[in-house]
Design a protein around this motif. Sequence first.
Motif, PDB file in Angstrom:
ATOM      1  N   LEU A   4       0.849  -1.184   0.000  1.00 49.29           N
ATOM      2  CA  LEU A   4       0.000   0.000   0.000  1.00 49.29           C
ATOM      3  C   LEU A   4       0.885   1.234   0.000  1.00 49.29           C
ATOM      4  CD1 LEU A   4      -2.359  -1.176   2.888  1.00 49.29           C
ATOM      5  CD2 LEU A   4      -2.729  -1.464   0.439  1.00 49.29           C
ATOM      6  N   VAL A   5       0.570   2.178  -0.863  1.00 48.14           N
ATOM      7  CA  VAL A   5       1.343   3.419  -0.940  1.00 48.14           C
ATOM      8  C   VAL A   5       0.370   4.589  -0.943  1.00 48.14           C
ATOM      9  CG1 VAL A   5       2.976   4.789  -2.269  1.00 48.14           C
ATOM     10  CG2 VAL A   5       3.193   2.289  -2.230  1.00 48.14           C
ATOM     11  N   GLU A   6       0.505   5.462   0.067  1.00 47.22           N
ATOM     12  CA  GLU A   6      -0.362   6.628   0.170  1.00 47.22           C
ATOM     13  C   GLU A   6       0.250   7.818  -0.572  1.00 47.22           C
ATOM     14  OE1 GLU A   6      -0.399   4.756   4.421  1.00 47.22           O
ATOM     15  OE2 GLU A   6       1.085   5.292   2.906  1.00 47.22           O
ATOM     16  N   SER A   7      -0.614   8.690  -1.029  1.00 44.24           N
ATOM     17  CA  SER A   7      -0.184   9.960  -1.605  1.00 44.24           C
ATOM     18  C   SER A   7      -1.290  10.980  -1.384  1.00 44.24           C
ATOM     19  CB  SER A   7       0.120   9.811  -3.097  1.00 44.24           C
ATOM     20  OG  SER A   7      -1.033   9.397  -3.796  1.00 44.24           O
ATOM     21  N   GLY A   8      -0.938  12.248  -1.571  1.00 45.30           N
ATOM     22  CA  GLY A   8      -1.952  13.288  -1.528  1.00 45.30           C
ATOM     23  C   GLY A   8      -1.978  14.115  -0.271  1.00 45.30           C
ATOM     24  N   GLY A   9      -1.135  13.821   0.699  1.00 40.67           N
ATOM     25  CA  GLY A   9      -1.113  14.642   1.898  1.00 40.67           C
ATOM     26  C   GLY A   9      -0.533  16.018   1.605  1.00 40.67           C
ATOM     27  N   GLY A  10      -0.581  16.892   2.600  1.00 45.29           N
ATOM     28  CA  GLY A  10      -0.042  18.225   2.422  1.00 45.29           C
ATOM     29  C   GLY A  10      -0.566  19.181   3.465  1.00 45.29           C
ATOM     30  N   SER A  11      -0.384  20.455   3.203  1.00 42.49           N
ATOM     31  CA  SER A  11      -0.829  21.498   4.131  1.00 42.49           C
ATOM     32  C   SER A  11      -1.939  22.306   3.491  1.00 42.49           C
ATOM     33  CB  SER A  11       0.348  22.417   4.483  1.00 42.49           C
ATOM     34  OG  SER A  11       1.368  21.699   5.146  1.00 42.49           O
ATOM     35  N   ALA A  23      -2.684   3.496  -3.215  1.00 43.40           N
ATOM     36  CA  ALA A  23      -2.463   2.583  -4.325  1.00 43.40           C
ATOM     37  C   ALA A  23      -2.222   1.184  -3.771  1.00 43.40           C
ATOM     38  CB  ALA A  23      -1.279   3.047  -5.162  1.00 43.40           C
ATOM     39  N   VAL A  24      -3.008   0.232  -4.236  1.00 37.80           N
ATOM     40  CA  VAL A  24      -2.960  -1.141  -3.731  1.00 37.80           C
ATOM     41  C   VAL A  24      -2.340  -2.041  -4.787  1.00 37.80           C
ATOM     42  CG1 VAL A  24      -4.316  -3.051  -2.815  1.00 37.80           C
ATOM     43  CG2 VAL A  24      -5.064  -0.694  -2.424  1.00 37.80           C
ATOM     44  N   SER A  25      -1.253  -2.701  -4.446  1.00 40.09           N
ATOM     45  CA  SER A  25      -0.653  -3.664  -5.366  1.00 40.09           C
ATOM     46  C   SER A  25      -0.649  -5.034  -4.706  1.00 40.09           C
ATOM     47  CB  SER A  25       0.757  -3.243  -5.763  1.00 40.09           C
ATOM     48  OG  SER A  25       1.598  -3.170  -4.627  1.00 40.09           O
ATOM     49  N   GLY A  26      -0.770  -6.063  -5.531  1.00 41.44           N
ATOM     50  CA  GLY A  26      -0.941  -7.404  -4.984  1.00 41.44           C
ATOM     51  C   GLY A  26      -2.421  -7.752  -5.008  1.00 41.44           C
ATOM     52  N   TYR A  27      -2.729  -8.996  -4.864  1.00 37.02           N
ATOM     53  CA  TYR A  27      -4.118  -9.426  -5.009  1.00 37.02           C
ATOM     54  C   TYR A  27      -4.979  -9.039  -3.823  1.00 37.02           C
ATOM     55  CZ  TYR A  27      -8.148 -12.490  -5.298  1.00 37.02           C
ATOM     56  OH  TYR A  27      -9.423 -12.964  -5.340  1.00 37.02           O
ATOM     57  N   THR A  28      -6.141  -8.460  -4.085  1.00 40.99           N
ATOM     58  CA  THR A  28      -7.132  -8.224  -3.042  1.00 40.99           C
ATOM     59  C   THR A  28      -8.453  -8.814  -3.509  1.00 40.99           C
ATOM     60  OG1 THR A  28      -7.712  -6.050  -3.919  1.00 40.99           O
ATOM     61  CG2 THR A  28      -6.082  -6.126  -2.157  1.00 40.99           C
ATOM     62  N   ALA A  29      -9.030  -9.594  -2.655  1.00 41.81           N
ATOM     63  CA  ALA A  29     -10.327 -10.193  -2.965  1.00 41.81           C
ATOM     64  C   ALA A  29     -11.440  -9.244  -2.566  1.00 41.81           C
ATOM     65  CB  ALA A  29     -10.471 -11.511  -2.209  1.00 41.81           C
ATOM     66  N   ASN A  30     -12.647  -9.612  -2.969  1.00 45.52           N
ATOM     67  CA  ASN A  30     -13.797  -8.804  -2.573  1.00 45.52           C
ATOM     68  C   ASN A  30     -14.009  -8.811  -1.068  1.00 45.52           C
ATOM     69  OD1 ASN A  30     -14.422  -8.029  -5.163  1.00 45.52           O
ATOM     70  ND2 ASN A  30     -15.825  -9.740  -5.513  1.00 45.52           N
ATOM     71  N   TYR A 112      -5.289  -5.162  11.286  1.00 44.94           N
ATOM     72  CA  TYR A 112      -4.825  -4.910   9.928  1.00 44.94           C
ATOM     73  C   TYR A 112      -3.339  -5.269   9.789  1.00 44.94           C
ATOM     74  CZ  TYR A 112      -9.181  -2.545   8.864  1.00 44.94           C
ATOM     75  OH  TYR A 112     -10.507  -2.274   8.635  1.00 44.94           O
ATOM     76  N   PRO A 113      -3.019  -6.274   8.960  1.00 44.98           N
ATOM     77  CA  PRO A 113      -1.616  -6.681   8.821  1.00 44.98           C
ATOM     78  C   PRO A 113      -0.824  -5.889   7.781  1.00 44.98           C
ATOM     79  CG  PRO A 113      -3.047  -8.229   7.682  1.00 44.98           C
ATOM     80  CD  PRO A 113      -3.947  -7.227   8.330  1.00 44.98           C
ATOM     81  N   TYR A 114      -1.515  -5.204   6.894  1.00 47.51           N
ATOM     82  CA  TYR A 114      -0.828  -4.493   5.816  1.00 47.51           C
ATOM     83  C   TYR A 114      -1.017  -2.991   5.989  1.00 47.51           C
ATOM     84  CZ  TYR A 114      -1.213  -9.155   3.825  1.00 47.51           C
ATOM     85  OH  TYR A 114      -1.161 -10.498   3.628  1.00 47.51           O
ATOM     86  N   TRP A 115       0.094  -2.247   5.901  1.00 49.28           N
ATOM     87  CA  TRP A 115       0.072  -0.804   6.123  1.00 49.28           C
ATOM     88  C   TRP A 115       0.933  -0.071   5.112  1.00 49.28           C
ATOM     89  CZ3 TRP A 115      -2.745   1.663   9.933  1.00 49.28           C
ATOM     90  CH2 TRP A 115      -3.381   0.820  10.857  1.00 49.28           C
ATOM     91  N   GLY A 116       0.494   1.132   4.778  1.00 51.43           N
ATOM     92  CA  GLY A 116       1.332   2.022   3.999  1.00 51.43           C
ATOM     93  C   GLY A 116       2.268   2.784   4.917  1.00 51.43           C
ATOM     94  N   GLN A 117       3.057   3.667   4.318  1.00 53.94           N
ATOM     95  CA  GLN A 117       4.081   4.377   5.077  1.00 53.94           C
ATOM     96  C   GLN A 117       3.549   5.624   5.773  1.00 53.94           C
ATOM     97  OE1 GLN A 117       3.605   4.680   1.899  1.00 53.94           O
ATOM     98  NE2 GLN A 117       3.811   6.846   1.385  1.00 53.94           N
ATOM     99  N   GLY A 118       2.371   6.058   5.404  1.00 56.13           N
ATOM    100  CA  GLY A 118       1.759   7.232   6.020  1.00 56.13           C
ATOM    101  C   GLY A 118       2.009   8.495   5.226  1.00 56.13           C
ATOM    102  N   THR A 119       1.083   9.431   5.335  1.00 61.00           N
ATOM    103  CA  THR A 119       1.227  10.733   4.685  1.00 61.00           C
ATOM    104  C   THR A 119       0.720  11.805   5.642  1.00 61.00           C
ATOM    105  OG1 THR A 119       0.741  11.997   2.664  1.00 61.00           O
ATOM    106  CG2 THR A 119      -1.029  10.604   3.514  1.00 61.00           C
ATOM    107  N   GLN A 120       1.465  12.909   5.732  1.00 64.52           N
ATOM    108  CA  GLN A 120       1.131  13.962   6.689  1.00 64.52           C
ATOM    109  C   GLN A 120       0.054  14.881   6.131  1.00 64.52           C
ATOM    110  OE1 GLN A 120       2.523  14.690   9.925  1.00 64.52           O
ATOM    111  NE2 GLN A 120       0.813  16.150   9.959  1.00 64.52           N
TER     112      GLN A 120
END
Length: 125
Positions: A4-11, A23-30, A112-120
């Motif tokens: 998982l990769v986050e984007s779009g943070g800011g001030s 953005a989710v990469s790898g298989y995700t089921a319904n 939740y076992p899967y996490w992105g890096q975070g965005t401020q």
Amino acid sequence: QLQLVESGGGSVQAGGSLRLSCAVSGYTANTHCIAWFRQHPGKEREAVANILRGSGNTYYVESVKGRFTISQDNAKDTVDMQMNSLRPEDTAIYYCAAARSGGYCPIRDSVYPYWGQGTQVTVSS
């Protein structure tokens, strides 16, 4: 293995808007849940919103209802969160997370076992 990769943070100033994207990469089921959590300095992470990929069912914490909208773009394999009418108390690091679901999306971060890096996200008054 999900990534998982986050984007779009800011001030932004109070009353403004930001759009976060996961953005989710790898298989995700319904049966997968994708959630947005946030962490204020010195506090525990709290669930902000989540979506169950198959049904599209959503959850919002009370403090963001009517202001934030979570959505999924299956073509791009992203889960976005539109944040409007931002307040200084929305200032936090925002994380995207994923977990398999038993039919509903949990709000405890420990599940939740899967996490992105975070965005401020910083909202000034």
